[in-house]
Design an enzyme around this catalytic site. Structure first.
Site, PDB file in Angstrom:
ATOM      1  N   TRP A 102      31.619  32.496  42.317  1.00  0.00           N
ATOM      2  CA  TRP A 102      30.805  33.649  42.850  1.00  0.00           C
ATOM      3  C   TRP A 102      29.498  33.999  42.036  1.00  0.00           C
ATOM      4  O   TRP A 102      28.578  34.360  42.646  1.00  0.00           O
ATOM      5  CB  TRP A 102      31.649  34.959  42.883  1.00  0.00           C
ATOM      6  N   ASP A 172      28.903  42.338  39.684  1.00  0.00           N
ATOM      7  CA  ASP A 172      29.726  42.098  40.967  1.00  0.00           C
ATOM      8  C   ASP A 172      31.312  42.299  40.590  1.00  0.00           C
ATOM      9  O   ASP A 172      31.665  41.502  40.254  1.00  0.00           O
ATOM     10  CB  ASP A 172      29.509  40.477  41.313  1.00  0.00           C
ATOM     11  N   LYS A 196      39.626  43.480  48.224  1.00  0.00           N
ATOM     12  CA  LYS A 196      40.368  43.155  46.935  1.00  0.00           C
ATOM     13  C   LYS A 196      41.189  44.398  46.280  1.00  0.00           C
ATOM     14  O   LYS A 196      42.288  44.315  46.466  1.00  0.00           O
ATOM     15  CB  LYS A 196      39.608  42.396  45.772  1.00  0.00           C
TER      16      LYS A 196
HETATM   17  C1  LIG Z   1      35.536  38.027  47.221  1.00  0.00           C
HETATM   18  C2  LIG Z   1      34.595  37.916  46.330  1.00  0.00           C
HETATM   19  C3  LIG Z   1      33.013  37.913  46.982  1.00  0.00           C
HETATM   20  C4  LIG Z   1      32.726  37.706  48.321  1.00  0.00           C
HETATM   21  O1  LIG Z   1      32.830  38.936  48.940  1.00  0.00           O
HETATM   22  P1  LIG Z   1      32.588  39.184  50.590  1.00  0.00           P
HETATM   23  O2  LIG Z   1      32.643  40.620  50.811  1.00  0.00           O
HETATM   24  O3  LIG Z   1      33.571  38.040  51.496  1.00  0.00           O
HETATM   25  O4  LIG Z   1      31.178  38.885  50.641  1.00  0.00           O
HETATM   26  C5  LIG Z   1      32.060  38.010  46.112  1.00  0.00           C
HETATM   27  N1  LIG Z   1      32.095  38.111  44.919  1.00  0.00           N
HETATM   28  C6  LIG Z   1      33.371  38.301  44.217  1.00  0.00           C
HETATM   29  C7  LIG Z   1      33.483  38.382  42.719  1.00  0.00           C
HETATM   30  C8  LIG Z   1      34.691  38.115  45.243  1.00  0.00           C
HETATM   31  O5  LIG Z   1      35.789  38.265  44.389  1.00  0.00           O
END
Ligand SMILES: *Cc1c(COP(=O)(O)O)cnc(C)c1O
Length: 362
Positions: A102, A172, A196
């Site tokens: 990511w 993030d 999540k």
């Molecule tokens: C799942 C995830 C993403 C992607 O998220 P989207 O909502 O599909 O764009 C980005 N960063 C992390 C750390 C993730 O776990």
């Protein structure tokens, strides 16, 4: 069919009381004669819902008043680009810690808008160990420093927060937000896709220090791309994802009833310990290759000593009511995601199944 123990990495399990309340209120919400999905986002009841969700999140995370909270769309992935467009001026550099899938994607998606410099890179360790904060190479001229505290796919997590002085730290937190107490003041900007630890997909929560909103002044950008405009219009520049916002609010209320992030932090630590202990105590029947100090509490990838057993493991797990255990296609093997809505009991059932599977196949 009853509800299984769901270890999906995302979209992921939601608290059952949240789903039940949504079910109860689906046809008719709070005396408005329609569901929450069917009313104006500018109506008084919806605005009250939106404000209450934000207030609950602020209280859960102890978000200081000088931070704005935005409820956006486009997933974490849109923020990969937007944060660069909003925080950096043309020609400026930003420092990225590359720790897995990511964070690498975050850097790639930002690269049309800011000069990317690599502050540290976990690929040199084969993603088995996170670069320590001392190893981060950060320039004082960086527009911001970006990192991913929890790498959802490789299963790596920083146990604490770096201190970068005046440089805005951008994180993030898609797969770790609300999983334990957090000192929001240490960050310039936090963002997280909801699917999540918050609610359904289609909602992204962004927490940004007010002074950073000024940075996009003078940038040639559409309103819808500007954090400052979203902040000025309470995240209602256009029609928000009202259903996801509603469910997020229910999840925040559920978290409150559980005792908040303090209790979640203890419970999440306990869940992760149960699973890592089972893996480490299996005489290499199961394996997790991540250095102990870099192991994620939220996402636990593990491998069977004999990959030929993978299919049987997944099939028998499903028969036992354990789903979502297949590893990411980039890594293979298994992955168990242990977000807030996964109970201790669910992890105990998984660990018990793993022991039995080893006994019959070891
Ligand atoms: C799942 C995830 C993403 C992607 O998220 P989207 O909502 O599909 O764009 C980005 N960063 C992390 C750390 C993730 O776990």
């Amino acid at each position: 069919m009853s509800r299984a123990w769901n270890f999906s990495a995302g979209p992921a399990v939601l608290p059952e009381p949240v789903l039940r309340q949504a079910q109860d209120e689906l046809l008719e919400w709070q005396g408005v004669g329609a569901s929450v999905m069917e009313i104006s986002h500018r109506s008084r009841p919806f605005i009250a819902l939106a404000e209450e969700a934000e207030a609950r999140l602020r209280s859960l995370m102890s978000i200081p008043p000088e931070y704005k909270v935005l409820f956006l769309q486009g997933g974490a992935t849109l923020q990969f680009a937007l944060l660069a467009m909003n925080l950096a001026t043309r020609g400026q550099s930003a420092d990225y810690v590359l720790s897995g899938h990511w964070s690498e994607k975050a850097a790639r998606e930002a690269s049309p808008y800011v000069r990317i410099r690599t502050a540290a890179d976990a690929s040199v360790s084969g993603y088995h160990q996170l670069p320590s904060f001392e190893q981060w190479q950060v320039g004082s001229d960086a527009a911001y420093v970006h990192y991913t505290p929890n790498e959802t796919i490789q299963g790596l997590e920083y146990p604490d927060i770096p201190d970068l002085g005046e440089l805005p730290l951008v994180a993030d937190m898609s797969s770790c937000i609300l999983s334990q107490p957090l000192e929001v003041r240490r960050f310039g900007l936090i963002y997280a896709g909801a699917q999540k630890n918050i609610g359904p997909s289609g909602l992204t929560v962004l927490i940004v220090r007010e002074d950073l909103l000024e940075r996009s002044r003078g940038h040639d950008m559409a309103m819808i791309l500007r954090y400052s405009e979203h902040a000025a219009h309470a995240s209602m520049l256009n029609t928000p994802n009202t259903w996801a916002w509603y469910l997020a609010g229910l999840t925040f209320a559920w978290l409150d009833r559980q005792g908040g992030v303090e209790v979640m932090g203890q419970r999440n630590r306990h869940k992760a310990d149960l699973l890592y202990d089972a893996i480490d105590g299996s005489s290499d029947f199961y394996r997790n290759d991540v250095d102990v100090n870099s192991r994620s509490r939220m996402n636990v990838p593990f491998f069977l000593h004999d990959p030929k057993l993978n299919m049987r493991f997944l099939e028998q797990a499903e028969q036992r009511g354990l789903i979502g255990l297949k590893g990411h296609r980039a890594l293979g093997g298994m992955r168990a995601s242990l977000y807030n809505a996964m109970s201790v009991q669910g992890v105990e059932v998984l660990v018990e199944f793993m022991r039995e599977f080893q006994q019959t196949n070891g």
